[in-house]
Design a protein around this motif. Structure first.
Motif, PDB file in Angstrom:
ATOM      1  N   GLY A  68      32.862 -26.040  33.717  1.00 35.46           N
ATOM      2  CA  GLY A  68      32.273 -24.792  34.142  1.00 35.46           C
ATOM      3  C   GLY A  68      31.535 -24.175  32.961  1.00 35.46           C
ATOM      4  O   GLY A  68      31.980 -24.294  31.826  1.00 35.46           O
ATOM      5  N   LYS A  69      30.412 -23.598  33.244  1.00 36.30           N
ATOM      6  CA  LYS A  69      29.661 -22.959  32.171  1.00 36.30           C
ATOM      7  C   LYS A  69      28.835 -21.825  32.760  1.00 36.30           C
ATOM      8  O   LYS A  69      28.582 -21.775  33.959  1.00 36.30           O
ATOM      9  CB  LYS A  69      28.758 -23.954  31.447  1.00 36.30           C
ATOM     10  N   ILE A  70      28.452 -20.935  31.918  1.00 36.61           N
ATOM     11  CA  ILE A  70      27.605 -19.826  32.331  1.00 36.61           C
ATOM     12  C   ILE A  70      26.217 -20.376  32.646  1.00 36.61           C
ATOM     13  O   ILE A  70      25.664 -21.147  31.852  1.00 36.61           O
ATOM     14  CB  ILE A  70      27.524 -18.770  31.209  1.00 36.61           C
ATOM     15  N   PRO A  71      25.636 -20.027  33.788  1.00 36.50           N
ATOM     16  CA  PRO A  71      24.286 -20.494  34.098  1.00 36.50           C
ATOM     17  C   PRO A  71      23.323 -20.168  32.954  1.00 36.50           C
ATOM     18  O   PRO A  71      23.372 -19.092  32.363  1.00 36.50           O
ATOM     19  CB  PRO A  71      23.917 -19.723  35.367  1.00 36.50           C
ATOM     20  N   GLY A  72      22.475 -21.116  32.643  1.00 33.79           N
ATOM     21  CA  GLY A  72      21.500 -20.922  31.578  1.00 33.79           C
ATOM     22  C   GLY A  72      21.954 -21.451  30.231  1.00 33.79           C
ATOM     23  O   GLY A  72      21.151 -21.603  29.324  1.00 33.79           O
ATOM     24  N   LYS A  73      23.243 -21.741  30.078  1.00 37.35           N
ATOM     25  CA  LYS A  73      23.753 -22.313  28.824  1.00 37.35           C
ATOM     26  C   LYS A  73      23.613 -23.831  28.870  1.00 37.35           C
ATOM     27  O   LYS A  73      23.728 -24.446  29.924  1.00 37.35           O
ATOM     28  CB  LYS A  73      25.231 -21.962  28.620  1.00 37.35           C
ATOM     29  N   ALA A  79      32.462 -24.839  25.568  1.00 32.39           N
ATOM     30  CA  ALA A  79      33.669 -25.631  25.303  1.00 32.39           C
ATOM     31  C   ALA A  79      33.947 -26.561  26.485  1.00 32.39           C
ATOM     32  O   ALA A  79      33.595 -26.263  27.620  1.00 32.39           O
ATOM     33  CB  ALA A  79      34.851 -24.710  25.079  1.00 32.39           C
ATOM     34  N   ASP A  80      34.595 -27.690  26.204  1.00 28.77           N
ATOM     35  CA  ASP A  80      34.923 -28.592  27.297  1.00 28.77           C
ATOM     36  C   ASP A  80      36.084 -28.032  28.122  1.00 28.77           C
ATOM     37  O   ASP A  80      36.690 -27.022  27.776  1.00 28.77           O
ATOM     38  CB  ASP A  80      35.196 -30.012  26.788  1.00 28.77           C
TER      39      ASP A  80
END
Length: 83
Positions: A68-73, A79-80
């Motif tokens: 999961g990651k913040i959109p645009g990153k 972090a994994d």
């Protein structure tokens, strides 16, 4: 001139965690439909211990990490999953 003795009492007893190739091919369309093809990232094989390998030795299995990651990153900026 130093020497070292390394003991791996736990990870040395884990079998290889190997995906069933036919099951992976069967599940890819589902993952693409649910997550979106652009959100799937194929990973190279990795070493490491995972309890799932005990199940995979008994039945056809498909192990994949979730992220999961913040959109645009960018992926390299976050972090994994296990962090």
């Amino acid at each position: 001139g130093a020497t070292v003795e390394v003991n791996l009492p736990y990870s040395s007893h884990y079998p290889v965690n190997k995906n069933d190739a036919a099951l992976v091919q069967r599940m890819l369309p589902v993952l693409k439909a649910v997550a979106g093809e652009a959100n799937l990232v194929e990973q190279k094989a990795q070493t490491g211990a995972e309890d799932h390998s005990f199940f995979a030795n008994k039945v056809p299995s498909f192990y994949f990490p979730l992220g999961g990651k913040i959109p645009g990153k960018e992926l390299k900026e976050v972090a994994d999953h296990h962090t």
